[in-house]
Design a protein around this motif. Structure first.
Motif, PDB file in Angstrom:
ATOM      1  N   THR A   1      -8.688  35.667  81.767  1.00 12.50           N
ATOM      2  CA  THR A   1      -7.843  36.568  82.549  1.00 12.50           C
ATOM      3  C   THR A   1      -8.428  37.963  82.429  1.00 12.50           C
ATOM      4  O   THR A   1      -9.076  38.298  81.435  1.00 12.50           O
ATOM      5  CB  THR A   1      -6.386  36.554  82.049  1.00 12.50           C
ATOM      6  N   ALA A   2      -8.196  38.769  83.470  1.00  9.89           N
ATOM      7  CA  ALA A   2      -8.807  40.095  83.502  1.00  9.89           C
ATOM      8  C   ALA A   2      -8.046  41.014  84.434  1.00  9.89           C
ATOM      9  O   ALA A   2      -7.184  40.577  85.194  1.00  9.89           O
ATOM     10  CB  ALA A   2     -10.250  39.974  83.985  1.00  9.89           C
ATOM     11  N   THR A   3      -8.427  42.275  84.380  1.00 10.72           N
ATOM     12  CA  THR A   3      -8.004  43.260  85.362  1.00 10.72           C
ATOM     13  C   THR A   3      -9.244  43.667  86.140  1.00 10.72           C
ATOM     14  O   THR A   3     -10.291  43.950  85.544  1.00 10.72           O
ATOM     15  CB  THR A   3      -7.387  44.485  84.676  1.00 10.72           C
ATOM     16  N   VAL A   4      -9.144  43.671  87.468  1.00 10.73           N
ATOM     17  CA  VAL A   4     -10.262  44.074  88.312  1.00 10.73           C
ATOM     18  C   VAL A   4     -10.419  45.585  88.190  1.00 10.73           C
ATOM     19  O   VAL A   4      -9.466  46.330  88.396  1.00 10.73           O
ATOM     20  CB  VAL A   4     -10.023  43.670  89.788  1.00 10.73           C
ATOM     21  N   ARG A   5     -11.611  46.055  87.859  1.00 14.61           N
ATOM     22  CA  ARG A   5     -11.881  47.483  87.707  1.00 14.61           C
ATOM     23  C   ARG A   5     -12.682  48.043  88.883  1.00 14.61           C
ATOM     24  O   ARG A   5     -12.556  49.223  89.191  1.00 14.61           O
ATOM     25  CB  ARG A   5     -12.624  47.761  86.400  1.00 14.61           C
TER      26      ARG A   5
ATOM     27  N   LEU B   1     -14.927  43.320  85.899  1.00 11.69           N
ATOM     28  CA  LEU B   1     -13.710  42.825  85.269  1.00 11.69           C
ATOM     29  C   LEU B   1     -13.595  43.365  83.855  1.00 11.69           C
ATOM     30  O   LEU B   1     -14.577  43.417  83.116  1.00 11.69           O
ATOM     31  CB  LEU B   1     -13.721  41.294  85.208  1.00 11.69           C
ATOM     32  N   ASP B   2     -12.383  43.746  83.482  1.00  9.70           N
ATOM     33  CA  ASP B   2     -12.029  44.102  82.109  1.00  9.70           C
ATOM     34  C   ASP B   2     -11.313  42.863  81.591  1.00  9.70           C
ATOM     35  O   ASP B   2     -10.139  42.660  81.877  1.00  9.70           O
ATOM     36  CB  ASP B   2     -11.129  45.330  82.123  1.00  9.70           C
ATOM     37  N   HIS B   3     -12.049  42.012  80.878  1.00  2.79           N
ATOM     38  CA  HIS B   3     -11.494  40.695  80.511  1.00  2.79           C
ATOM     39  C   HIS B   3     -11.357  40.496  79.015  1.00  2.79           C
ATOM     40  O   HIS B   3     -12.015  41.145  78.220  1.00  2.79           O
ATOM     41  CB  HIS B   3     -12.346  39.569  81.112  1.00  2.79           C
ATOM     42  N   GLY B   4     -10.466  39.566  78.699  1.00  5.34           N
ATOM     43  CA  GLY B   4     -10.302  39.138  77.321  1.00  5.34           C
ATOM     44  C   GLY B   4     -11.372  38.107  76.996  1.00  5.34           C
ATOM     45  O   GLY B   4     -12.303  37.885  77.782  1.00  5.34           O
ATOM     46  N   THR B   5     -11.241  37.464  75.852  1.00  6.09           N
ATOM     47  CA  THR B   5     -12.193  36.435  75.453  1.00  6.09           C
ATOM     48  C   THR B   5     -12.186  35.286  76.455  1.00  6.09           C
ATOM     49  O   THR B   5     -11.123  34.824  76.877  1.00  6.09           O
ATOM     50  CB  THR B   5     -11.832  35.894  74.056  1.00  6.09           C
ATOM     51  N   VAL B   6     -13.377  34.837  76.820  1.00 12.52           N
ATOM     52  CA  VAL B   6     -13.535  33.610  77.595  1.00 12.52           C
ATOM     53  C   VAL B   6     -14.023  32.600  76.556  1.00 12.52           C
ATOM     54  O   VAL B   6     -15.177  32.669  76.121  1.00 12.52           O
ATOM     55  CB  VAL B   6     -14.558  33.770  78.743  1.00 12.52           C
TER      56      VAL B   6
ATOM     57  N   LEU C   1     -14.649  38.675  96.854  1.00 14.82           N
ATOM     58  CA  LEU C   1     -14.541  40.129  96.817  1.00 14.82           C
ATOM     59  C   LEU C   1     -13.418  40.649  97.707  1.00 14.82           C
ATOM     60  O   LEU C   1     -12.896  41.735  97.488  1.00 14.82           O
ATOM     61  CB  LEU C   1     -15.874  40.776  97.219  1.00 14.82           C
ATOM     62  N   GLN C   2     -13.028  39.853  98.726  1.00 19.43           N
ATOM     63  CA  GLN C   2     -11.924  40.236  99.605  1.00 19.43           C
ATOM     64  C   GLN C   2     -10.583  39.657  99.140  1.00 19.43           C
ATOM     65  O   GLN C   2      -9.540  40.071  99.616  1.00 19.43           O
ATOM     66  CB  GLN C   2     -12.193  39.759 101.043  1.00 19.43           C
ATOM     67  N   SER C   3     -10.636  38.698  98.209  1.00 23.08           N
ATOM     68  CA  SER C   3      -9.404  38.010  97.820  1.00 23.08           C
ATOM     69  C   SER C   3      -8.597  38.744  96.751  1.00 23.08           C
ATOM     70  O   SER C   3      -7.452  38.385  96.493  1.00 23.08           O
ATOM     71  CB  SER C   3      -9.728  36.586  97.346  1.00 23.08           C
ATOM     72  N   VAL C   4      -9.202  39.764  96.120  1.00 24.05           N
ATOM     73  CA  VAL C   4      -8.507  40.526  95.083  1.00 24.05           C
ATOM     74  C   VAL C   4      -8.746  42.013  95.306  1.00 24.05           C
ATOM     75  O   VAL C   4      -9.625  42.403  96.067  1.00 24.05           O
ATOM     76  CB  VAL C   4      -8.976  40.112  93.662  1.00 24.05           C
ATOM     77  N   LYS C   5      -7.954  42.828  94.611  1.00 24.88           N
ATOM     78  CA  LYS C   5      -8.057  44.280  94.740  1.00 24.88           C
ATOM     79  C   LYS C   5      -8.214  44.924  93.364  1.00 24.88           C
ATOM     80  O   LYS C   5      -7.817  44.345  92.349  1.00 24.88           O
ATOM     81  CB  LYS C   5      -6.798  44.831  95.419  1.00 24.88           C
ATOM     82  N   VAL C   6      -8.747  46.143  93.351  1.00 21.95           N
ATOM     83  CA  VAL C   6      -8.900  46.891  92.105  1.00 21.95           C
ATOM     84  C   VAL C   6      -7.528  47.071  91.452  1.00 21.95           C
ATOM     85  O   VAL C   6      -6.528  47.296  92.140  1.00 21.95           O
ATOM     86  CB  VAL C   6      -9.573  48.256  92.387  1.00 21.95           C
ATOM     87  N   ASN C   7      -7.489  46.930  90.155  1.00 19.25           N
ATOM     88  CA  ASN C   7      -6.307  47.028  89.281  1.00 19.25           C
ATOM     89  C   ASN C   7      -5.402  45.799  89.319  1.00 19.25           C
ATOM     90  O   ASN C   7      -4.369  45.793  88.652  1.00 19.25           O
ATOM     91  CB  ASN C   7      -5.492  48.302  89.559  1.00 19.25           C
ATOM     92  N   GLU C   8      -5.770  44.757  90.062  1.00 15.69           N
ATOM     93  CA  GLU C   8      -4.978  43.515  90.045  1.00 15.69           C
ATOM     94  C   GLU C   8      -5.338  42.677  88.825  1.00 15.69           C
ATOM     95  O   GLU C   8      -6.484  42.670  88.368  1.00 15.69           O
ATOM     96  CB  GLU C   8      -5.265  42.665  91.301  1.00 15.69           C
ATOM     97  N   ALA C   9      -4.341  41.955  88.332  1.00 20.72           N
ATOM     98  CA  ALA C   9      -4.555  40.989  87.258  1.00 20.72           C
ATOM     99  C   ALA C   9      -5.023  39.684  87.900  1.00 20.72           C
ATOM    100  O   ALA C   9      -4.462  39.244  88.901  1.00 20.72           O
ATOM    101  CB  ALA C   9      -3.260  40.766  86.484  1.00 20.72           C
ATOM    102  N   VAL C  10      -6.081  39.109  87.328  1.00 20.34           N
ATOM    103  CA  VAL C  10      -6.662  37.897  87.902  1.00 20.34           C
ATOM    104  C   VAL C  10      -6.939  36.851  86.828  1.00 20.34           C
ATOM    105  O   VAL C  10      -7.038  37.169  85.645  1.00 20.34           O
ATOM    106  CB  VAL C  10      -7.980  38.203  88.659  1.00 20.34           C
TER     107      VAL C  10
END
Length: 103
Positions: free
Chosen positions: A35-39, A50-55, A74-83
């Motif tokens: 899981t991550a936050t898009v930066r 991505l600013d992600h935790g351990t994979v 790249l179009q399916s998510v936005k900056v600052n969204e959790a993914v």
């Protein structure tokens, strides 16, 4: 005095700046979910930061730009969204995002 070792190590690693970092090479898995936050999203380069935790068994937590296997990611998510994403090690050893969805 240690200078030779530092210089010799630099000569070995200068073409590969992340050499020596534990990127999970010891793990037997070639892909994992995290899981991550898009930066950032760079459509020109085809990368997503991505600013992600351990994979697990793949990579420790960090913020890094990754290539994507499909430009539509790249179009399916936005900056600052959790993914939630899948990170896959390719044959040449690079890490690529092979799946990504909003959390």
């Amino acid at each position: 005095n240690g200078c030779f070792l530092v210089d010799a190590e630099h000569e070995i690693t200068k073409g590969e700046p992340m050499a020596g970092m534990n990127m999970g090479e010891a793990g037997s898995k070639s892909s994992g979910e995290g899981t991550a936050t898009v930066r950032a999203i760079d459509t020109q380069e085809g990368t997503i930061t991505l600013d992600h935790g351990t994979v697990p068994d793949i990579m420790p937590p960090m913020t890094m730009a990754y290539k994507v296997s499909d430009a539509k990611f790249l179009q399916s998510v936005k900056v600052n969204e959790a993914v939630r994403f899948t990170l896959t090690r390719t044959e040449n050893g690079e890490f690529t995002i092979t799946a990504i969805t909003k959390q």
